[in-house]
Structures are given as C-alpha cells and as structure tokens.
Motif scaffolding. Sequence first.
Motif, PDB file in Angstrom:
ATOM      1  N   GLY A  13       1.340   7.368  -0.111  1.00  0.00           N
ATOM      2  CA  GLY A  13       2.402   6.221  -0.189  1.00  0.00           C
ATOM      3  C   GLY A  13       3.244   6.364   1.050  1.00  0.00           C
ATOM      4  O   GLY A  13       4.185   5.296   1.091  1.00  0.00           O
ATOM      5  N   LEU A  14       3.175   7.221   1.936  1.00  0.00           N
ATOM      6  CA  LEU A  14       3.976   7.424   3.015  1.00  0.00           C
ATOM      7  C   LEU A  14       3.770   6.035   4.048  1.00  0.00           C
ATOM      8  O   LEU A  14       4.884   5.375   4.557  1.00  0.00           O
ATOM      9  CB  LEU A  14       3.648   8.436   4.133  1.00  0.00           C
ATOM     10  N   SER A  15       2.504   5.562   3.869  1.00  0.00           N
ATOM     11  CA  SER A  15       2.427   4.347   4.855  1.00  0.00           C
ATOM     12  C   SER A  15       2.780   3.029   4.173  1.00  0.00           C
ATOM     13  O   SER A  15       2.691   1.991   4.639  1.00  0.00           O
ATOM     14  CB  SER A  15       0.914   4.203   5.017  1.00  0.00           C
ATOM     15  N   HIS A  16       3.188   3.182   2.860  1.00  0.00           N
ATOM     16  CA  HIS A  16       3.539   1.910   2.139  1.00  0.00           C
ATOM     17  C   HIS A  16       5.197   1.809   2.054  1.00  0.00           C
ATOM     18  O   HIS A  16       5.439   0.865   1.278  1.00  0.00           O
ATOM     19  CB  HIS A  16       2.941   1.749   0.702  1.00  0.00           C
ATOM     20  N   ILE A  17       5.737   2.758   2.527  1.00  0.00           N
ATOM     21  CA  ILE A  17       7.149   2.799   2.222  1.00  0.00           C
ATOM     22  C   ILE A  17       7.831   1.727   3.163  1.00  0.00           C
ATOM     23  O   ILE A  17       7.396   1.542   4.467  1.00  0.00           O
ATOM     24  CB  ILE A  17       7.712   4.107   2.864  1.00  0.00           C
ATOM     25  N   ASP A  18       8.902   0.978   2.390  1.00  0.00           N
ATOM     26  CA  ASP A  18       9.981  -0.020   3.015  1.00  0.00           C
ATOM     27  C   ASP A  18      10.950   0.776   3.489  1.00  0.00           C
ATOM     28  O   ASP A  18      11.736   1.026   2.454  1.00  0.00           O
ATOM     29  CB  ASP A  18       9.724  -1.277   2.357  1.00  0.00           C
ATOM     30  N   ILE A  19      11.262   0.888   4.486  1.00  0.00           N
ATOM     31  CA  ILE A  19      12.523   1.725   4.931  1.00  0.00           C
ATOM     32  C   ILE A  19      13.633   1.014   4.504  1.00  0.00           C
ATOM     33  O   ILE A  19      14.855   1.693   4.410  1.00  0.00           O
ATOM     34  CB  ILE A  19      12.322   1.924   6.657  1.00  0.00           C
ATOM     35  N   ILE A  84      11.213  10.315  -1.760  1.00  0.00           N
ATOM     36  CA  ILE A  84      11.014   9.593  -0.836  1.00  0.00           C
ATOM     37  C   ILE A  84      10.008   8.448  -1.111  1.00  0.00           C
ATOM     38  O   ILE A  84      10.300   6.974  -0.556  1.00  0.00           O
ATOM     39  CB  ILE A  84      10.816  10.317   0.705  1.00  0.00           C
ATOM     40  N   VAL A  85       8.943   8.732  -1.580  1.00  0.00           N
ATOM     41  CA  VAL A  85       7.839   7.614  -1.773  1.00  0.00           C
ATOM     42  C   VAL A  85       8.197   6.697  -2.868  1.00  0.00           C
ATOM     43  O   VAL A  85       7.985   5.563  -2.826  1.00  0.00           O
ATOM     44  CB  VAL A  85       6.361   8.507  -1.860  1.00  0.00           C
ATOM     45  N   VAL A 102       7.167   7.227 -11.192  1.00  0.00           N
ATOM     46  CA  VAL A 102       6.262   7.713 -10.214  1.00  0.00           C
ATOM     47  C   VAL A 102       4.953   7.210 -10.621  1.00  0.00           C
ATOM     48  O   VAL A 102       4.469   6.765  -9.611  1.00  0.00           O
ATOM     49  CB  VAL A 102       6.234   9.342 -10.448  1.00  0.00           C
ATOM     50  N   ALA A 103       4.496   6.916 -11.800  1.00  0.00           N
ATOM     51  CA  ALA A 103       3.240   6.392 -11.998  1.00  0.00           C
ATOM     52  C   ALA A 103       3.306   4.974 -11.868  1.00  0.00           C
ATOM     53  O   ALA A 103       2.312   4.387 -11.232  1.00  0.00           O
ATOM     54  CB  ALA A 103       3.022   6.563 -13.710  1.00  0.00           C
ATOM     55  N   ASP A 104       4.346   4.349 -12.034  1.00  0.00           N
ATOM     56  CA  ASP A 104       4.490   2.709 -11.731  1.00  0.00           C
ATOM     57  C   ASP A 104       4.714   2.661 -10.230  1.00  0.00           C
ATOM     58  O   ASP A 104       3.806   1.663  -9.704  1.00  0.00           O
ATOM     59  CB  ASP A 104       5.938   2.358 -12.210  1.00  0.00           C
ATOM     60  N   SER A 105       5.133   3.518  -9.437  1.00  0.00           N
ATOM     61  CA  SER A 105       5.243   3.345  -7.923  1.00  0.00           C
ATOM     62  C   SER A 105       3.586   3.715  -7.338  1.00  0.00           C
ATOM     63  O   SER A 105       3.163   3.085  -6.588  1.00  0.00           O
ATOM     64  CB  SER A 105       6.040   4.418  -7.279  1.00  0.00           C
ATOM     65  N   ALA A 106       2.830   4.700  -7.898  1.00  0.00           N
ATOM     66  CA  ALA A 106       1.613   4.840  -7.534  1.00  0.00           C
ATOM     67  C   ALA A 106       0.668   3.679  -7.788  1.00  0.00           C
ATOM     68  O   ALA A 106      -0.080   3.341  -6.985  1.00  0.00           O
ATOM     69  CB  ALA A 106       0.863   5.991  -8.399  1.00  0.00           C
ATOM     70  N   GLY A 107       1.058   3.103  -8.934  1.00  0.00           N
ATOM     71  CA  GLY A 107       0.207   1.964  -9.407  1.00  0.00           C
ATOM     72  C   GLY A 107       0.204   0.757  -8.275  1.00  0.00           C
ATOM     73  O   GLY A 107      -0.638  -0.156  -7.946  1.00  0.00           O
ATOM     74  N   SER A 108       1.554   0.867  -7.860  1.00  0.00           N
ATOM     75  CA  SER A 108       1.874  -0.397  -7.058  1.00  0.00           C
ATOM     76  C   SER A 108       1.216  -0.177  -5.399  1.00  0.00           C
ATOM     77  O   SER A 108       0.776  -1.463  -4.987  1.00  0.00           O
ATOM     78  CB  SER A 108       3.513  -0.649  -6.663  1.00  0.00           C
ATOM     79  N   PHE A 109       0.772   0.979  -5.281  1.00  0.00           N
ATOM     80  CA  PHE A 109       0.042   0.828  -3.917  1.00  0.00           C
ATOM     81  C   PHE A 109      -1.475   1.445  -4.045  1.00  0.00           C
ATOM     82  O   PHE A 109      -2.048   1.466  -3.241  1.00  0.00           O
ATOM     83  CB  PHE A 109       0.712   1.629  -2.712  1.00  0.00           C
ATOM     84  N   LEU A 110      -1.677   2.038  -5.318  1.00  0.00           N
ATOM     85  CA  LEU A 110      -3.070   2.747  -5.425  1.00  0.00           C
ATOM     86  C   LEU A 110      -3.757   1.974  -6.753  1.00  0.00           C
ATOM     87  O   LEU A 110      -4.832   2.308  -6.989  1.00  0.00           O
ATOM     88  CB  LEU A 110      -2.991   4.151  -5.712  1.00  0.00           C
TER      89      LEU A 110
END
Length: 167
Positions: A13-19, A84-85, A102-110
């Motif tokens: 997730g770190l590489s998908h963060i929008d600051i 943070i992720v 957390v699961a929704d955010s994981a689904g957004s990039f994985l």
Amino acid sequence: GLIVIMLLYISAGLSHIDIMRFDDFTPRGIHSIFLTSGFVFVSFGGLLTVASLSGEVKDPKKSIPRGVISSTLVVTFLYAMLLIVVVGVSEPARLLSSLTPVADSAGSFLGQAGFLMISLAAALAFVSTANAGIMSASRYPVALSHDVLLPEAFGRVHPRFNTPVLA
C-alpha cells in the motif's frame, strides 16, 4: 500469520498513497483524534492478558516487561503504518461510509485478493483474541482460589499439563 499479512498490506500500500489525502487531516478539530485514540487504546487490552498469565512465565521479572514493551512498540508501529495506508489510499467519502475500511482499501490497490487477504487477517485476529481471552480467563479463578476467595477446587491444575481443570 496476522503480522505477515499486515506487513504485506503495508508494503504493497505504501506505493499507492496519495499524499494529498492528508490535507485537512483534522476537519472536526484535534479533539476528534483524542476521542478516537480512546478506541485504539482498547486494542492494547491484550496487555492485561499477558499480566494474567505472568505466573506461568519463566523469569517473569525480566520476560513480562520485555514482552509488554516490545509488543506495545510493535503494535503501535503496525497500527500507525496501517492507518497511514488506509487514509492514504482511500477516497475520503468511501472511508467515511465503510464498515470495513482496511479490507476496502486493500481491495482498491490489490483487488479481490487483497480484500480477501485482509478479511482472513481479521478472522485470525478474532480467533487469536478469543483464544487468549479464554486462556487468561481461566487463570483468575485459580488465583482467587489460592487467595482463599474461591473454593479450593478452582485452584486445581492438571498434574501433567499444569493447566486449570475446573477453572
């Protein structure tokens, strides 16, 4: 297993963060962070489980402080990185309405695999928490029995496994 899944989620997730998602981080004021921290503090309740099992630990004067301090540091680091992720990859509107952020955010990039991975992690967390709770709950009646606050029968332990029998 749970820690491995969390580390995979964080590293992916770190590489998908929008600051820019961290702008206006406290729209409801700083007091909202303190209110939320009260809920997070409850998660550290596992430390009570460690203390309740201290009678069964080799060299508790050394092991218990090390265990409590190291687990607090590890959990704090993992929670901070995880949050943070979650905040950095999630659309604010979706994050606000999600029951499984957390699961929704994981689904957004994985994708679906990420959603399922985090769902598995949640199941592992519930099982390990329940197991620790059951294990430590049986030790309270044993201690109360040794202090003669409960009948002696509650203090009996299995001769081979040294685990509470009635308690």
